[in-house]
Design a protein around this motif. Structure first.
Motif, PDB file in Angstrom:
ATOM      1  N   LEU A 223       5.211   0.861   4.740  1.00  0.00           N
ATOM      2  CA  LEU A 223       5.928   1.372   5.908  1.00  0.00           C
ATOM      3  C   LEU A 223       5.143   1.174   7.197  1.00  0.00           C
ATOM      4  CD1 LEU A 223       7.140   4.816   4.489  1.00  0.00           C
ATOM      5  CD2 LEU A 223       8.335   2.614   4.409  1.00  0.00           C
ATOM      6  N   ALA A 224       3.813   1.111   7.083  1.00  0.00           N
ATOM      7  CA  ALA A 224       2.955   1.218   8.261  1.00  0.00           C
ATOM      8  C   ALA A 224       2.459  -0.113   8.810  1.00  0.00           C
ATOM      9  CB  ALA A 224       1.748   2.097   7.920  1.00  0.00           C
ATOM     10  N   LYS A 225       2.821  -1.234   8.214  1.00  0.00           N
ATOM     11  CA  LYS A 225       2.312  -2.521   8.683  1.00  0.00           C
ATOM     12  C   LYS A 225       2.608  -2.723  10.168  1.00  0.00           C
ATOM     13  CE  LYS A 225       2.552  -4.874   4.218  1.00  0.00           C
ATOM     14  NZ  LYS A 225       3.198  -5.946   3.418  1.00  0.00           N
ATOM     15  N   ALA A 242      -5.601   4.246   3.800  1.00  0.00           N
ATOM     16  CA  ALA A 242      -4.726   3.378   3.010  1.00  0.00           C
ATOM     17  C   ALA A 242      -3.850   2.521   3.914  1.00  0.00           C
ATOM     18  CB  ALA A 242      -3.864   4.211   2.067  1.00  0.00           C
ATOM     19  N   THR A 243      -3.289   3.116   4.958  1.00  0.00           N
ATOM     20  CA  THR A 243      -2.420   2.343   5.839  1.00  0.00           C
ATOM     21  C   THR A 243      -3.207   1.332   6.666  1.00  0.00           C
ATOM     22  OG1 THR A 243      -2.494   4.138   7.473  1.00  0.00           O
ATOM     23  CG2 THR A 243      -0.624   4.104   5.951  1.00  0.00           C
ATOM     24  N   LEU A 244      -4.432   1.681   7.041  1.00  0.00           N
ATOM     25  CA  LEU A 244      -5.272   0.696   7.731  1.00  0.00           C
ATOM     26  C   LEU A 244      -5.534  -0.499   6.828  1.00  0.00           C
ATOM     27  CD1 LEU A 244      -7.871   2.959   9.577  1.00  0.00           C
ATOM     28  CD2 LEU A 244      -6.033   1.603  10.618  1.00  0.00           C
ATOM     29  N   ASP A 299       4.595   5.591  14.693  1.00  0.00           N
ATOM     30  CA  ASP A 299       5.568   4.889  13.842  1.00  0.00           C
ATOM     31  C   ASP A 299       5.651   5.526  12.460  1.00  0.00           C
ATOM     32  OD1 ASP A 299       6.213   2.555  15.645  1.00  0.00           O
ATOM     33  OD2 ASP A 299       4.036   2.342  15.480  1.00  0.00           O
ATOM     34  N   VAL A 300       4.547   6.075  12.006  1.00  0.00           N
ATOM     35  CA  VAL A 300       4.508   6.750  10.699  1.00  0.00           C
ATOM     36  C   VAL A 300       3.710   8.036  10.858  1.00  0.00           C
ATOM     37  CG1 VAL A 300       3.784   6.611   8.287  1.00  0.00           C
ATOM     38  CG2 VAL A 300       4.626   4.558   9.441  1.00  0.00           C
ATOM     39  N   GLY A 336      13.446   5.332  14.426  1.00  0.00           N
ATOM     40  CA  GLY A 336      13.320   4.236  13.479  1.00  0.00           C
ATOM     41  C   GLY A 336      12.033   4.258  12.697  1.00  0.00           C
ATOM     42  N   GLY A 337      11.158   5.226  12.986  1.00  0.00           N
ATOM     43  CA  GLY A 337       9.895   5.349  12.258  1.00  0.00           C
ATOM     44  C   GLY A 337      10.051   6.131  10.968  1.00  0.00           C
TER      45      GLY A 337
END
Length: 401
Positions: A223-225, A242-244, A299-300, A336-337
């Motif tokens: 989701l976070a790209k 993790a998202t990084l 965004d997330v 939209g996030g």
């Protein structure tokens, strides 16, 4: 530590107790289901006994604790079983075989209590080190046998006993931790989903790292790209790192513990992501309020709080807290996030937790799609007869434009 089965004491269910549930796999017998007399009350916490039905028919070998609401925990349905080091080693070996199928590296929950046939026992593995959390009196009294079994089956050199947690206090056990074997001189780096976490096994929360969120971290990565991420109740970097690792542009970790945020910062450095990572120390609700007032949007946004509803008496208060988290977090998500909301509360089942989250999002005047429901990883198996073993819930929403 074990006794020949023939010499074990016998405890009996009351006539109206549900013996069928035990025969069908239920792992616990409560104190109000047992015929209690001077003899049964005098049994030492952690002792092994035969459990019989009201007609004195054998049901199981059980671990007994007269000081606990859970009076007996089922260990084995074989009347001839000997609860010794070899018995413990066999259970650990079976648990290890499952994890060997799942993971390339030895970083996982090795034993998940009743679901792995070791009632009340949690074991997390960090390479050459195992962290043993014996949350039941029978296992606490046999910690030395667990050390021997762990070393013989897994080959680990270091074994730490973690004495923290509410479950141990309910068993009347101490909250002291101790090194049982080997040495631990520094926090341990752990690779998970491409991220590097720094686990402080001696001073950190629980056993040092939360392996249970691994699959939910992986989903959040997708989701976070390219986006900006806010990770609230972050602990040592949880979702942020993790998202990084998955390509997020930036991530912020929020936690009340300076020590946890320091470990998160070290993890980001090890990953080469320091320039994309920031932290903010403080009460999560205060920080979310401040970020909103600052006009910050993400965004997330993911919130993974501690158990707000650890027991039934705390349920209503806990659900109100989850609703408040959802309300405040939803306001910080761009149109939209994505919003991720997690609960590790045993008492708040999925339906109650989801209702609280939906109410909070509605109170924030946001509309959302529920796109994914996540649970703990496969190294945290669920025992079908014990709902409490499936404690973790993660709800992911897309906030509609």
């Amino acid at each position: 530590m074990s006794m020949p089965p023939i010499s074990l004491p016998t405890i009996r269910l009351k006539p109206k107790a549900n013996a069928r549930a035990i025969r069908h796999g239920a792992p616990w017998v409560y104190d109000n289901e047992i015929v209690t007399d001077r003899r049964t009350k005098a049994l030492a916490p952690g002792s092994i006994a035969r459990l019989a039905d009201a007609e004195n028919g054998f049901l199981a070998l059980v671990a007994v604790n007269p000081n606990s609401r859970i009076f007996a925990r089922v260990l084995d349905r074989d009347e001839e079983a000997d609860i010794d080091r070899d018995w413990i080693a066999a259970r650990i070996k079976a648990a290890l075989a499952h994890r060997d199928h799942l993971y390339d590296a030895p970083f996982y929950r090795l034993a998940h209590a009743e679901a792995d046939g070791l009632p009340g026992v949690v074991i997390d593995r960090f390479g050459d080190t195992a962290v043993l959390q014996p949350n039941a009196a029978w296992a606490d009294a046999r910690a030395d046998l667990f050390v021997e079994a762990l070393q013989s089956v897994t080959g680990v050199s270091n074994v730490l006993l973690n004495g923290s947690g509410r479950a141990r206090s309910l068993e009347g056990l101490t909250d002291q931790s101790s090194l049982l074997a080997g040495s631990i001189t520094a926090p341990i780096p752990v690779q998970m989903n491409g991220a590097t976490y720094i686990a402080d096994l001696m001073e950190g929360q629980k056993t040092g790292l939360f392996f249970d969120q691994r699959p939910n971290h992986a989903f959040a990565q997708r989701l976070a790209k390219g986006g900006e991420v806010l990770d609230v109740f972050s602990h040592v970097g949880g979702f942020a790192l993790a998202t990084l690792a998955g390509g997020a542009a930036t991530a912020m970790s929020v936690d009340s513990s300076a020590a946890a945020l320091d470990l998160a910062t070290r993890g980001a450095h090890e990953m080469g992501a320091s320039d994309r990572f920031e932290t903010r120390k403080g009460d999560a609700f205060d920080v979310m309020s401040a970020l909103f007032e600052e006009g910050r949007r993400f965004d997330v946004v993911i919130c993974d709080p501690p158990a707000f509803a650890p027991s039934k008496p705390a349920l209503e208060k806990g659900l109100r807290a989850y609703e408040r988290v959802a309300l405040m977090a939803a306001k910080l998500v761009r149109e939209g996030g994505y919003l991720g909301l997690c609960s590790c509360s045993h008492a708040a089942d999925l339906e109650k937790f989801r209702t609280a989250c939906n109410r909070g999002i509605g109170r924030a005047a946001r509309s959302a799609q529920l796109i994914h429901t996540g649970f703990a990883g496969a190294d945290h198996p669920l025992m079908p007869q014990l709902a409490e073993s499936g404690y973790l819930k993660a709800l992911f929403y897309r906030m509609m434009p």
